[in-house]
Design an enzyme around this catalytic site. Sequence first.
Site: not given
Ligand code: IVH
Length: 679
Positions: A118, A120, A122, A234, A322, A416, A419, A434, A439
Site C-alpha cells: 500500500e 504510505k 504522508d 488502511y 521508504k 525596510c 524604504c 515595515c 513603502c
Molecule cells: S499501517 C500497525 N498502512 O505510517 C501498522 N500505516 O509509521 C500501522 N501510514 O502511524 C500502520 N500509510 O500514520 C499503515 N498504508 C498504510 C499507511 C500507514 C501511512 C502511516 C500511519 C502510521 C505510520 C507508521
Amino acid sequence: MPDFIDTDIVKKIENLRQELHRHNNRYYVMDAPEISDAEYDRIMRQLIELEAHYPELSSPDSPSMRVGALPLKKFDTIKHTVRMLSLDNAFSDSDILDFNRRVKKELMTDGEILYTAEPKMDGVAVELVYGDGKLVVGSTRGDGETGEVITSNVKTIRTVPILLEHHGDEKKAPARLEVRGEVVISREGFKRLNEEMSNNGLPLFANPRNAAAGSLRQLDPRVTARRPLEIFIYGIGDVADMNINSHGDLLCRLKSFGFRINPHIKKKITIAEVIEYFRELEEKRNGLPYDIDGMVIKVDSIEFQLQLGTTSRSPRWAIACKFKAIQETTRVLKIEVQVGRTGTLTPVAHLETVNIGGVKVNRATLHNEDEIRRKDIRIGDTVLVQRAGDVIPEIVKAIDTVRTGRETIFTMPASCPFCDTPVVQDEGEASIRCINDACPAKIKAQIEHFASKRAFNIDGLGEKLINQLVDKGYLSSFADIFYLDKEKIGNLDNMGAKSAENLSESIEKSKIISFSRFLYALGIRHVGEHIAEILASKYGCIENLYDAKYDDLKDIKGIGPVLAQSIAEFFILKENRKKIDQILKCGVNIHPEKGNIKQTLDGKIFVLTGTLETMTRSEAIQKIRILGGKVSESVSKKTDFVIAGQSPGSKIEKARALGVHIIDEEGFKEIAGAGLIDS
Ligand code: IVH
C-alpha cells in the site's frame, strides 16, 4: 420526541439526511456522483435550515455535522483499545528481502508468503470508532496508547462516513468497529490553503502533513470544515468480529461499508512482486495528488499476523519501505528580503539552480530570522534542499562539514530594504514588519492583491506590469488603477496599444464587484475572504463600516480582538478612506451580497453552452448565482434554462429532447432583470 412536531417534518429531515449520506458516498467513495455539487449544497442547506428550526431533531449523525459543530475548550483524551503502533523501516531491496526471511523464520515455513502493498501516505493517523454503524469517536494516534478526541473535526471530512453502509445482514458491519487511516491534504488543496493563509496574513504551513495535522487539531470544527482534508482507511483496531482471514479482503469489506481505500493497493502479491511494485510506485509518486513517502507491506494472512505478533513499538508483520527523499544539495548565493502587502519581511534564499525530482529550484523561503538561526543557514553555505511536500522548496539543513570559513551570517535588516523605515516586531510574533504605508514594496504587493483573481480580478495586471507602473510613478496606490492613462501604459516595456486597450477593458469590467470581494481587495491585515464575507453581511455597505467601532467588531462571531483592531484602525485612517472614495468616484459599483439582492432566479437551474457575446462565462455564472440561481454542467430534467451562446454544443439537443427552455443571451438578460445584469 415532543408530539407537537409534525411527523412530516421528522420524515423530511430523515429523508434529507439519507439522501445526503448516499450522495456523499457516491461522490467520495464510489467516485460516481449522481447529482451536481450545487444540488448537494441545496439539499444540505435545506437540512440545515430545518434543523435550525427544530433543534430538538438535531442529531450527531446528521450530515450537517460536515459544516462543523460548536467550538471546544480543550480536547478530551481516549485510550485506544488496541495500541496504535508505528512501523519499522526498510531502506533497500535487501532490507525488504531480510524482512521476508524473518517472517518466514518466525512462521517456520518455507512457502511463499503473500503480502499487501500500500502507498504510505504522508499525513496524520487517526482512529474512527463505530457503534451500531454510527461514528461515535474519532481520535488522533497520540502516543499510541492514548489519543485526543477529535470526533467533531473528523465528521467534517467528507470522505469519513458518519453512518456505515449496510449490504444485507450477512455483510453488516460489526456492532463495534474500529478503523484506522491516514488523514491527508492533497498538494492542490495545500497550495490553495496556503494561498488563503497568506491572503489572511497568517503564517503558512510548511507542507501538506503539517497542514493536515494543524487542521485536525482545531478546537473550532468550523475551521476544520473549511480545510481540504481527506481520509484513506488502511486497517482496523480490534480484528475480533470481522471473521476474515486476509488483509486484502478486509480492505474490500471496509470499502463496502463506505470507507475510502487507496486505489493504488496491490493485494496478495509475492515478495518479488512487492519489490517490483515498489519501483513502480516510486515512479508514480510525483503523479499522485497527495504526498506519499514510501510503501507499506503487510503479511496478507491475518492468522499469520496474529502468530507474528508485535514488538513494543511495531508489528512484526508489516514494514514501511521508504523512498529516497527528493533532496539535492546546492549553494546559497544570497539571502534577499521580500516585503509583503501587510509589510511582513520574509527572507528568501537565492540558490544555485538545482533540479529536484524534475523541478528546477532556485529560491527557497526561509520564513523568518528564528528559522535561519535554528537551522544556522549562512550565505555561501552548501545546503540540502527538498521540495517540502513536493511543492515549496525548503532548506533542510546546512552541510556545515564543507564550510570554507568564507560563509557569512545573515541578519535581518533593522530597517525596510525598500524604504529604509525602521522595522517593528509585534509582541509574540517571529516576523518583523515595515509599517511605512508609502513603502513601494508594500504598495506593489497591495496592488497585486487588489487586482488578483479573488479580489478585483483584473486580467493582465500582474507583478511585472505593476512594478513598472509603480516605479514610473503612475500608480501610488491601488486606487490609482482606475485613473491609469491608456497612452502611458501603451508606451511601457512589452506593452503596445493593443495590450493597453485590453488592460483598460479588464479594468472597466472589474468595476462591478460584490461587497465582500471589495473588502477583501482592500488588503486589511488579517481580513481574508471569509472575514470579508462576514463583514459584508453584517454591515451591508461600506459607509456603515466607516463607523464600525472596535467594541462592536470584536463581538462579531469569527472576528475577535486582533481582527477588530486591525479593521477599526484601517477605517479610521483618512488615507484609506480617501482611497476608497477615489475608487467609488470612478464608477466602481459595489453590489450587495446575495442576501440583500432580490433572488429573481431563486432555485432555477441553468446550463450554459456556447460562447456569450457581452459577458464571459464566469460573469454569467456569477450573475446567476448572485440572483439565487444555480449553474449545472449537464442538462437534465431538472434544468430550468439552457443559455445558448454562439456555436452551442450537444447540450442543445439534449435540452430539446427533454423539453427544457432554451434562451439566448438577450433572453437571459431579460429574465435576470435589468439592474444588475446591465453593466
Ligand atoms: S499501517 C500497525 N498502512 O505510517 C501498522 N500505516 O509509521 C500501522 N501510514 O502511524 C500502520 N500509510 O500514520 C499503515 N498504508 C498504510 C499507511 C500507514 C501511512 C502511516 C500511519 C502510521 C505510520 C507508521
